[in-house]
Design a protein around this motif. Structure first.
Motif, mmCIF file in Angstrom:
data_model
loop_
_atom_site.group_PDB
_atom_site.id
_atom_site.type_symbol
_atom_site.label_atom_id
_atom_site.label_comp_id
_atom_site.label_asym_id
_atom_site.label_seq_id
_atom_site.Cartn_x
_atom_site.Cartn_y
_atom_site.Cartn_z
ATOM 1 N N SER A 337 -48.316 32.527 -70.747
ATOM 2 C CA SER A 337 -47.537 31.371 -71.185
ATOM 3 C C SER A 337 -47.205 30.510 -69.979
ATOM 4 C CB SER A 337 -46.257 31.837 -71.878
ATOM 5 O OG SER A 337 -45.458 30.727 -72.216
ATOM 6 N N LEU A 338 -47.406 29.181 -70.108
ATOM 7 C CA LEU A 338 -47.143 28.244 -69.018
ATOM 8 C C LEU A 338 -45.790 27.575 -69.161
ATOM 9 C CD1 LEU A 338 -50.670 26.545 -68.773
ATOM 10 C CD2 LEU A 338 -49.787 28.529 -67.535
ATOM 11 N N LYS A 339 -45.035 27.975 -70.137
ATOM 12 C CA LYS A 339 -43.711 27.386 -70.358
ATOM 13 C C LYS A 339 -42.670 28.487 -70.395
ATOM 14 C CE LYS A 339 -45.452 23.287 -72.698
ATOM 15 N NZ LYS A 339 -45.380 22.413 -73.885
ATOM 16 N N PRO A 340 -41.467 28.170 -69.977
ATOM 17 C CA PRO A 340 -40.414 29.197 -69.870
ATOM 18 C C PRO A 340 -39.900 29.637 -71.234
ATOM 19 C CG PRO A 340 -39.518 27.046 -69.362
ATOM 20 C CD PRO A 340 -40.993 26.840 -69.534
ATOM 21 N N VAL A 485 -55.129 25.094 -88.427
ATOM 22 C CA VAL A 485 -55.111 25.999 -87.281
ATOM 23 C C VAL A 485 -53.695 26.118 -86.724
ATOM 24 C CG1 VAL A 485 -57.510 25.527 -86.678
ATOM 25 C CG2 VAL A 485 -55.704 24.115 -85.700
ATOM 26 N N ASP A 486 -53.461 27.217 -85.977
ATOM 27 C CA ASP A 486 -52.154 27.472 -85.379
ATOM 28 C C ASP A 486 -52.097 27.087 -83.906
ATOM 29 O OD1 ASP A 486 -50.604 29.031 -87.586
ATOM 30 O OD2 ASP A 486 -52.589 29.934 -87.568
ATOM 31 N N TYR A 487 -53.234 27.109 -83.212
ATOM 32 C CA TYR A 487 -53.281 26.576 -81.858
ATOM 33 C C TYR A 487 -54.723 26.250 -81.488
ATOM 34 C CZ TYR A 487 -54.286 31.434 -80.259
ATOM 35 O OH TYR A 487 -54.797 32.681 -80.065
ATOM 36 N N VAL A 488 -54.890 25.522 -80.393
ATOM 37 C CA VAL A 488 -56.185 24.982 -79.982
ATOM 38 C C VAL A 488 -56.527 25.512 -78.598
ATOM 39 C CG1 VAL A 488 -57.436 22.878 -79.382
ATOM 40 C CG2 VAL A 488 -55.915 22.902 -81.366
ATOM 41 N N LEU A 518 -48.970 17.021 -82.958
ATOM 42 C CA LEU A 518 -49.149 17.841 -84.155
ATOM 43 C C LEU A 518 -48.452 19.191 -84.049
ATOM 44 C CD1 LEU A 518 -52.970 17.180 -84.776
ATOM 45 C CD2 LEU A 518 -51.047 16.169 -86.009
ATOM 46 N N SER A 519 -47.696 19.394 -82.951
ATOM 47 C CA SER A 519 -46.980 20.655 -82.711
ATOM 48 C C SER A 519 -47.932 21.844 -82.676
ATOM 49 C CB SER A 519 -45.896 20.873 -83.786
ATOM 50 O OG SER A 519 -44.943 19.833 -83.754
ATOM 51 N N LEU A 520 -49.107 21.634 -82.046
ATOM 52 C CA LEU A 520 -50.083 22.695 -81.898
ATOM 53 C C LEU A 520 -50.123 23.142 -80.444
ATOM 54 C CD1 LEU A 520 -53.107 21.379 -84.029
ATOM 55 C CD2 LEU A 520 -51.518 23.201 -84.622
ATOM 56 N N PRO A 521 -49.835 24.406 -80.132
ATOM 57 C CA PRO A 521 -49.968 24.904 -78.761
ATOM 58 C C PRO A 521 -51.422 24.787 -78.289
ATOM 59 C CG PRO A 521 -48.736 26.441 -80.133
ATOM 60 C CD PRO A 521 -49.321 25.439 -81.050
ATOM 61 N N ARG A 538 -49.064 21.307 -65.091
ATOM 62 C CA ARG A 538 -48.511 19.947 -64.993
ATOM 63 C C ARG A 538 -48.979 19.059 -66.141
ATOM 64 N NH1 ARG A 538 -50.107 20.154 -59.449
ATOM 65 N NH2 ARG A 538 -51.615 18.493 -59.887
ATOM 66 N N LEU A 539 -50.161 19.364 -66.678
ATOM 67 C CA LEU A 539 -50.658 18.585 -67.822
ATOM 68 C C LEU A 539 -49.896 18.905 -69.108
ATOM 69 C CD1 LEU A 539 -54.551 18.653 -67.303
ATOM 70 C CD2 LEU A 539 -52.985 16.733 -66.944
ATOM 71 N N GLY A 540 -49.076 19.922 -69.087
ATOM 72 C CA GLY A 540 -48.274 20.245 -70.270
ATOM 73 C C GLY A 540 -48.949 21.195 -71.230
ATOM 74 N N LEU A 541 -50.016 21.895 -70.796
ATOM 75 C CA LEU A 541 -50.648 22.875 -71.683
ATOM 76 C C LEU A 541 -49.743 24.090 -71.828
ATOM 77 C CD1 LEU A 541 -54.382 22.666 -70.566
ATOM 78 C CD2 LEU A 541 -53.063 21.161 -72.054
#
Length: 571
Positions: A337-340, A485-488, A518-521, A538-541
Motif C-alpha cells: 500500500s502506498l497510502k497510510p 471492477v474493484d481496482y485497476v 471513479l473511486s477505483l484503487p 507521488r503520482l497518487g497510485l
C-alpha cells in the motif's frame, strides 16, 4: 306443378339442369378415378412386397422328404410345389443335411442353422419338421448399398471422410502420395454469391478431381472446401499434380466473377514405411496450411513451423499431465500500500509447473502452448480450486488477506465456471471477499458480454475483480464504467519506462486521474527500483507490485509473513 325456375323458360331450364347433372357426374368420375388410382397403387405396393418376400416354410417328414411348401418360396425356387414328395435336396439350397438328421433324431424341439446366404430355423410338431427359410441375399445387398451411400459425399459423388478413411485403412499407405486440396477464402464466395454458387463450384471441382484419378487411386471431399486424394507415389507426380492444380484453378476462375481472391492450395505427404494413416493425413493438412508462394507444399520434418508446433504439442501434453497429477506449485507476490492506511494484505497468486527433472517452470515456458491447445480453462480451474482449498485451511487469514488469481478468456466464456467457484467457496467455508479475480483489459473487451455476466455472478457473493494490464491495448476509459471492477492494475510496460518517457507519464497520470474520479484503487506493476516506487507514490497510485516490493515466494510461507507483519504492527 313444375318448379318456378323451370317454368321461366323450357329450353333454358333444361340446359341448366343438364349442366348441373353433368357437373355432378364429372365430380363423381374424378372421385372414382382417384379411388381407382389409389387402389392400383396399393396393389402395386403389395405386388412389390410379394416379389421381395424372402421367407417361407418347408415341412419335412421323418425321411426329410418335402411334405408341403409355402407359396412365398416361389421367389426363391423354380416351381417349389413340384418338389412336394421329393427329398429336400430337390430344392437347390446348401442344406445342412447332417444337422437336419441330428435335429430329427435329437431331443431338442428347435433347430437353428446359418448357411451361405440363408438362415434356417425350425421346430418339430406332430412328427413333422417345420423349417423356416430366410434368404439374406437381398438384405445383404441392401446393407452393402446403404453402406456405400453412407460413404459417399452427397454433393460431389466422391467418398466422404468416413469412406476415404475406411478405404485408406483397407489398402494401406504403401508407396502412396496423400494430397490435401483446399480452396482459400472459399467462405467469401458463399457469403457474397450464395450457397448455390459454392455448391456448383465444388461439384465441378469434384468432377475434375475424379477425372484425374488413375486405376487404384481414389479421392474424397471430407468437408467444406477440402479434398483428399490418394495417388500413386511411385510414378513421377510433380508435373501431374501441378497440372491438376492448374486445371482446378482455371475452373475456379471461370466459375466465379472476377475479383474473388480464391486459390487452390495443395499439401503433400509422401507415405513412409510403417506410417499411420492419421499421421499421413495430419502431415498433408499441415503442409497445405503452410504459407508459401508455390501452389503445393511438401511436408518436411525440419520445417521451423512444424518444429515449433511439435514443441508446443509436447508442452501441452506436459501441462495436461500436470493438471491431472496436481504437479503445480502456487507462489505469491505481495502488493504494498502506498497510502497510510492499513487494509488487508494483498497478493497475486502465481503458478509454477514441475518439470520431469523437478525443475520449476514459469508460465512463460508453457503458457503459449496451453493457450494454443485450449487448456487454459482447465488450468484456471485447477489454480482457483487450489487457492480456495488453501484459504479453507487458513481461516485465521480470512479477515486479513485478499488473493488475486488471473483468469483467461476461455474461462470467461464458460457460464458454469462462475457457479463452480461459488460452490467451491461455500464448500470450503471461505469468505468470497478473500478472492480477487484478475482479467486483462484485452480479454475483457474481447468478451465484454460474457465478462460482465461472469463478474456479476460472482460479485453477488462478494468476489472482487481487477482489470489487469490496463493501458496496454484499447486504453478506452469507457470500459471502466462498463466493467464492474474493484481496482485497476496499470500495465507494467508503462510503469517500467515511467522515469524516462514523458508519454508514459502522461498516460499513467490520466489513468490515475480517471480512476480517482471513479473511486477505483490503482496498482503499479513491475516496480523494481526505489526511485520508481517513490515516483508512483507521488503520482497518487494506491498500490505497488514488483521485485522491489517482494519476489515471488511459496504460498505456504505467506502465513509466516503475515504473522511477522502483525508482530511489527504490535511492536
Amino acid at each position: 306443378m313444375a318448379p318456378q325456375w323451370l317454368a321461366v323458360g323450357g329450353s333454358a331450364g333444361t340446359a341448366l339442369m343438364f349442366m348441373l347433372l353433368w357437373g355432378l357426374g364429372f365430380r363423381q368420375k374424378r372421385f372414382l378415378q382417384k379411388r381407382c388410382d389409389h387402389l392400383q397403387q396399393q396393389l402395386k405396393v403389395r405386388d412389390e412386397l410379394a416379389n421381395q418376400a424372402r421367407t417361407g416354410w418347408v415341412v419335412l417328414d421323418q425321411n426329410l422328404d418335402i411334405h408341403s411348401v409355402s407359396t412365398s418360396l416361389n421367389n426363391l425356387f423354380d416351381d417349389p410345389k413340384a418338389a412336394v414328395g421329393s427329398h429336400v435336396s430337390a430344392l437347390v439350397l446348401p442344406w445342412p443335411l447332417a444337422a437336419l438328421r441330428a435335429w430329427r433324431d435329437g431331443k431338442s424341439a428347435f433347430f437353428e442353422q446359418q448357411v451361405p446366404d440363408y438362415q434356417l430355423w425350425g421346430y418339430r410338431r406332430d412328427g413333422l419338421l417345420w423349417v423356416q427359410i430366410t434368404c439374406q441375399r437381398g438384405l445383404q445387398q441392401q446393407v452393402r448399398t446403404l453402406r456405400q451411400q453412407l460413404q459417399k459425399d452427397g454433393l460431389t459423388g466422391l467418398l466422404n471422410r468416413q469412406g476415404f478413411i475406411l478405404r485408406l485403412a483397407a489398402e494401406g499407405l504403401g508407396g502412396a502420395l496423400l494430397v490435401q486440396l483446399n480452396l482459400s477464402r472459399f467462405r467469401l464466395l458463399n457469403d457474397n454469391l450464395g450457397l448455390d454458387a459454392g455448391d456448383n463450384l465444388l461439384r465441378r471441382l469434384g468432377e475434375l478431381v475424379e477425372g484425374a484419378l488413375r486405376h487404384g487411386e481414389f479421392a474424397a471431399r471430407p468437408d467444406g472446401d477440402t479434398f483428399w486424394l490418394r495417388l500413386d507415389g511411385t510414378k513421377p507426380w510433380q508435373e501431374r499434380l501441378e497440372g491438376l492444380i492448374k486445371v482446378l484453378g482455371e475452373a475456379v476462375d471461370r466459375s466465379i466473377p472476377q475479383g474473388f481472391p480464391l486459390a487452390v492450395k495443395a499439401g503433400i505427404c509422401e507415405a513412409e514405411e510403417g506410417m499411420d494413416l492419421w499421421e499421413g493425413l495430419r502431415r498433408a493438412d499441415f503442409a497445405c496450411h503452410l504459407a508459401s508462394d508455390q501452389p503445393w507444399v511438401r511436408f518436411s520434418a525440419d520445417h521451423p513451423v512444424l518444429v515449433q508446433r511439435l514443441q508446443a504439442s509436447k508442452w501441452a501434453k506436459a501441462v495436461s499431465h500436470a493438471i491431472n497429477t496436481d504437479n503445480f506449485l502456487l507462489f505469491y507476490q505481495p502488493l504494498e500500500s502506498l497510502k497510510p492506511q492499513h487494509g488487508p494484505l494483498r497478493a497475486e497468486v502465481l503458478v509454477r509447473m514441475l518439470g520431469e527433472d523437478g525443475e520449476m517452470l514459469s508460465p512463460g515456458r508453457f503458457l503459449a502452448a496451453t493457450e494454443d491447445f485450449r487448456l487454459t480453462s482447465r488450468l484456471d480451474r485447477w489454480v482457483i480450486k487450489a487457492v480456495i482449498d488453501w484459504l479453507g485451511k487458513h481461516p485465521q487469514l480470512h479477515d486479513h488477506l485478499v488473493l488475486a488469481v488471473n483468469l483467461s478468456g476461455q474461462s470467461l466464456s464458460d457460464s458454469r465456471f462462475a457457479l463452480a467457484i461459488r460452490q467451491w467457496l461455500a464448500e470450503a467455508a471461505v469468505p468470497a471477499k478473500t478472492l480477487c479475480i484478475e482479467i486483462t483489459e484485452s480479454v475483457a473487451i474481447d468478451n465484454l458480454k460474457e465478462a460482465r455476466r461472469f463478474m456479476r455472478a460472482l460479485q453477488e457473493v462478494g468476489v472482487r475483480f481487477a482489470l489487469d494490464d490496463f493501458g496496454s491495448g484499447f486504453s478506452s476509459f469507457k470500459y471502466l464504467q462498463a466493467l464492474p471492477v474493484d481496482y485497476v492494475k496499470i500495465d507494467g510496460s508503462l510503469i517500467q519506462d515511467l522515469l524516462r518517457s514523458r508519454r508514459d507519464r502522461a498516460i499513467v497520470r490520466g489513468i490515475a486521474s480517471v480512476c480517482r474520479g471513479l473511486s477505483l484503487p490503482v496498482v503499479a506493476e513491475f516496480v523494481d527500483k526505489p526511485e520508481l516506487l517513490e515516483f508512483v507514490r507521488r503520482l497518487g497510485l494506491d498500490y505497488a507490485q514488483g521485485n522491489l516490493i517482494g519476489r515471488p515466494s511459496r504460498l505456504d510461507l505467506l502465513p509466516l509473513e503475515w504473522q511477522e507483519q502483525q508482530d511489527e504492527v504490535v511492536g
